[in-house]
Scaffold this active site. Structure first.
Site, PDB file in Angstrom:
ATOM      1  N   SER A  38     -33.502   5.357  14.457  1.00  0.00           N
ATOM      2  CA  SER A  38     -33.120   6.716  14.054  1.00  0.00           C
ATOM      3  C   SER A  38     -33.495   7.659  15.195  1.00  0.00           C
ATOM      4  O   SER A  38     -33.071   7.436  16.325  1.00  0.00           O
ATOM      5  CB  SER A  38     -33.800   7.089  12.729  1.00  0.00           C
ATOM      6  OG  SER A  38     -33.340   8.345  12.270  1.00  0.00           O
ATOM      7  N   THR A  39     -34.316   8.679  14.940  1.00  0.00           N
ATOM      8  CA  THR A  39     -34.671   9.643  15.987  1.00  0.00           C
ATOM      9  C   THR A  39     -35.275   8.946  17.203  1.00  0.00           C
ATOM     10  O   THR A  39     -36.204   8.162  17.077  1.00  0.00           O
ATOM     11  CB  THR A  39     -35.677  10.662  15.435  1.00  0.00           C
ATOM     12  OG1 THR A  39     -35.089  11.351  14.338  1.00  0.00           O
ATOM     13  CG2 THR A  39     -36.064  11.674  16.506  1.00  0.00           C
TER      14      THR A  39
ATOM     15  N   HIS B  70     -28.889   5.742  13.008  1.00  0.00           N
ATOM     16  CA  HIS B  70     -28.578   6.876  12.136  1.00  0.00           C
ATOM     17  C   HIS B  70     -27.854   7.933  12.956  1.00  0.00           C
ATOM     18  O   HIS B  70     -28.434   8.544  13.856  1.00  0.00           O
ATOM     19  CB  HIS B  70     -29.848   7.462  11.534  1.00  0.00           C
ATOM     20  CG  HIS B  70     -30.529   6.557  10.549  1.00  0.00           C
ATOM     21  ND1 HIS B  70     -31.782   6.802  10.050  1.00  0.00           N
ATOM     22  CD2 HIS B  70     -30.126   5.408   9.961  1.00  0.00           C
ATOM     23  CE1 HIS B  70     -32.118   5.852   9.202  1.00  0.00           C
ATOM     24  NE2 HIS B  70     -31.137   4.992   9.134  1.00  0.00           N
TER      25      HIS B  70
ATOM     26  N   MET C 233     -37.975   8.289  11.905  1.00  0.00           N
ATOM     27  CA  MET C 233     -38.802   8.739  10.797  1.00  0.00           C
ATOM     28  C   MET C 233     -38.355   8.039   9.518  1.00  0.00           C
ATOM     29  O   MET C 233     -37.237   7.554   9.408  1.00  0.00           O
ATOM     30  CB  MET C 233     -38.713  10.256  10.639  1.00  0.00           C
ATOM     31  CG  MET C 233     -37.323  10.799  10.457  1.00  0.00           C
ATOM     32  SD  MET C 233     -37.327  12.613  10.454  1.00  0.00           S
ATOM     33  CE  MET C 233     -35.573  12.951  10.458  1.00  0.00           C
TER      34      MET C 233
ATOM     35  N   ASP D 286     -36.499   3.431   6.495  1.00  0.00           N
ATOM     36  CA  ASP D 286     -35.296   2.607   6.505  1.00  0.00           C
ATOM     37  C   ASP D 286     -35.522   1.413   7.427  1.00  0.00           C
ATOM     38  O   ASP D 286     -36.000   1.559   8.554  1.00  0.00           O
ATOM     39  CB  ASP D 286     -34.090   3.416   6.983  1.00  0.00           C
ATOM     40  CG  ASP D 286     -32.774   2.681   6.764  1.00  0.00           C
ATOM     41  OD1 ASP D 286     -32.724   1.799   5.888  1.00  0.00           O
ATOM     42  OD2 ASP D 286     -31.805   2.985   7.475  1.00  0.00           O
TER      43      ASP D 286
END
Length: 355
Positions: A169-170, A196, A289, A292
Site C-alpha cells: 500500500s503506502t 492499493h 498501513m 490487508d
C-alpha cells in the site's frame, strides 16, 4: 494532545477551503496554513514549519513538482499529493520525487464532490506519525537500482515457487519497482501484484513498470492464463484472484463488493494463491498501513508456502508487514534487497540458467 501540523497547497480557493475543513474535522490535525501556488507554499513552509503537506500538482508560477524538489532538499516532510485524475501520469513522477502517497480528486474543477475524498485523505494524513520518512529520503539518495545477480541461487527444493505474489500500500510503488529491477533475468515464475491504487492508475503503473524494468508487465484481465516471466498488476477498484481451471492457472477479476474494504484486496489474492499453489508459492507483504494481507499470508503459511514480510528498517509504513509477523505467518523478515534475494532463491527459472 499533540496535533499533526499540515499545510494545504492548492491554487483553487474552494479546494483549499474543503481540504482544510476535511482535515480539521479530525481533532488530531491542525491546518497551520494554506498556500495558493508554489512560491506561496515555500514562503509558508518557512513560516509555519508544517509536519506534512497536501499538494496540488498543477499550479501557476511554480508547480507542485518544483515544490516537491524544494521540500525534499530544504524542508523534508511527508507530502500527500491531492491530484486531479487528468494528472494521472504526473502522480508517478511525484512519487519519484519523494511524495509518500496520493489522493485523486473526483473532478479537475472546483466541485462539492471533493468531499468524497474525506475518508481516504484523513486516513493518509493520520498515518503520518507511523511513517518512516527517513526510508523515503534514503531511497531518493540512491542513484541507481541494484544490479541483477549474475547467477540464480538454488531454489528451496519442494518449496520452489511456481507463483510469486506481492502486496503493498503506502510506499509500495518504489519498493515494487526496486524488486522487479533486481530480479534475475532467468526468472520464469509469474508475479501477481496487489498495490492499493485507484482505477486507471494501476494500468499506468503497469506500463511504467514495464518501461523501467524491461519485464513483461500488464494490468490483469479476467480469464487470462498465467504466462512465464510475466508480471500482472491487480486492477484498481476490482478484486484479483488466482483460479485453477482444467489444470490451467488463470486470473479471475471480479467487481468490488460493498463489504470489501480494499479493492484490490491483498487478502483475496493471497488466499487464492494459497488455494491453487499450496506450498509452491512465495508471497511478500510490503509497506502499507492497516492489516490487508495478514489473513492471506496466514492461508499461504498454513498451505506450506513461503511468506516474506518487509522489515521495519525499510518499510515506509510498517503496518501490513507488522500484522503478518504478529500473526506468526512470516517465514522471513527482511528489507527490499532481501526480498529480491528470496524471490530469486525460491522462484522457478528458465532452463539453461543458474546451477
Amino acid at each position: 494532545m499533540r496535533k499533526i501540523r499540515v499545510l494545504v497547497v492548492d491554487d483553487s480557493s474552494f479546494n483549499r477551503k474543503i481540504i482544510s475543513e476535511i482535515l480539521e474535522s479530525s481533532e488530531k490535525i491542525e491546518v497551520v496554513g494554506k498556500a495558493f501556488d508554489g512560491e506561496d507554499a515555500i514562503s509558508k513552509i518557512l513560516k509555519f514549519q508544517p509536519e506534512a503537506i497536501t499538494l496540488d500538482l498543477e499550479m501557476p508560477r511554480m508547480d507542485g513538482f518544483a515544490v516537491l524538489r524544494w521540500v525534499m532538499a530544504n524542508h523534508p516532510v511527508p507530502v500527500i499529493v491531492v491530484s486531479a485524475r487528468e494528472s494521472d501520469r504526473s502522480v508517478f513522477k511525484a512519487l519519484d520525487l519523494g511524495a509518500v502517497d496520493f489522493v485523486v480528486k473526483p473532478s479537475r474543477h472546483a466541485s462539492p464532490q471533493l468531499k468524497e475524498i474525506e475518508r481516504e485523505l484523513l486516513a493518509k494524513i493520520l498515518s503520518i506519525p507511523s511513517l518512516q520518512f527517513d526510508v523515503v529520503r534514503q531511497r531518493l539518495a540512491q542513484t541507481a537500482p541494484p544490479p541483477a545477480p549474475a547467477a540464480l541461487p538454488q531454489a528451496q527444493g519442494s518449496r520452489t515457487a511456481e507463483v510469486v505474489a506481492i502486496a503493498a500500500s503506502t510506499g509500495g510503488p518504489p519498493a515494487i519497482q526496486q524488486i522487479l529491477q533486481g530480479l534475475h533475468p532467468a526468472l520464469a515464475s509469474p508475479i501477481l501484484v496487489c498495490q492499493h491504487m485507484p482505477p486507471i492508475f494501476t494500468r499506468l503503473f503497469a506500463e511504467r513498470l514495464g518501461a523501467l524494468t524491461g519485464r513483461a508487465v500488464k494490468e490483469a484481465e479476467d480469464g487470462e492464463a498465467l504466462q512465464p516471466a510475466h508480471v500482472y498488476i491487480a486492477p484498481g477498484g476490482k478484486q484479483l484472484r488466482l483460479k485453477l481451471k482444467e489444470g490451467v492457472k488463470r486470473l479471475s477479476v471480479d467487481e468490488r463488493k460493498p463489504e470489501d474494504r480494499f479493492a484490490p484486496c491483498a487478502n483475496h489474492l493471497l488466499a487464492s494463491v494459497a488455494e491453487v499453489c499450496g506450498r509452491h508459492c512465495l508471497v511478500a507483504v510490503l509497506t502499507g498501513m492497516g492489516d490487508d494481507g495478514k489473513e492471506g499470508s496466514v492461508a499461504v503459511h498454513e498451505a506450506g508456502g513461503a511468506v516474506v514480510a518487509e522489515s521495519e528498517a525499510s518499510a515506509v509504513i510498517f503496518g501490513m508487514p507488522r500484522e503478518v509477523i504478529k500473526a506468526g505467518a512470516a517465514d522471513h523478515i527482511t528489507d527490499i534487497p532481501g526480498v529480491v534475494g528470496l524471490i530469486n532463491r525460491y522462484a522457478v527459472m528458465r532452463s539453461g540458467f543458474g546451477p
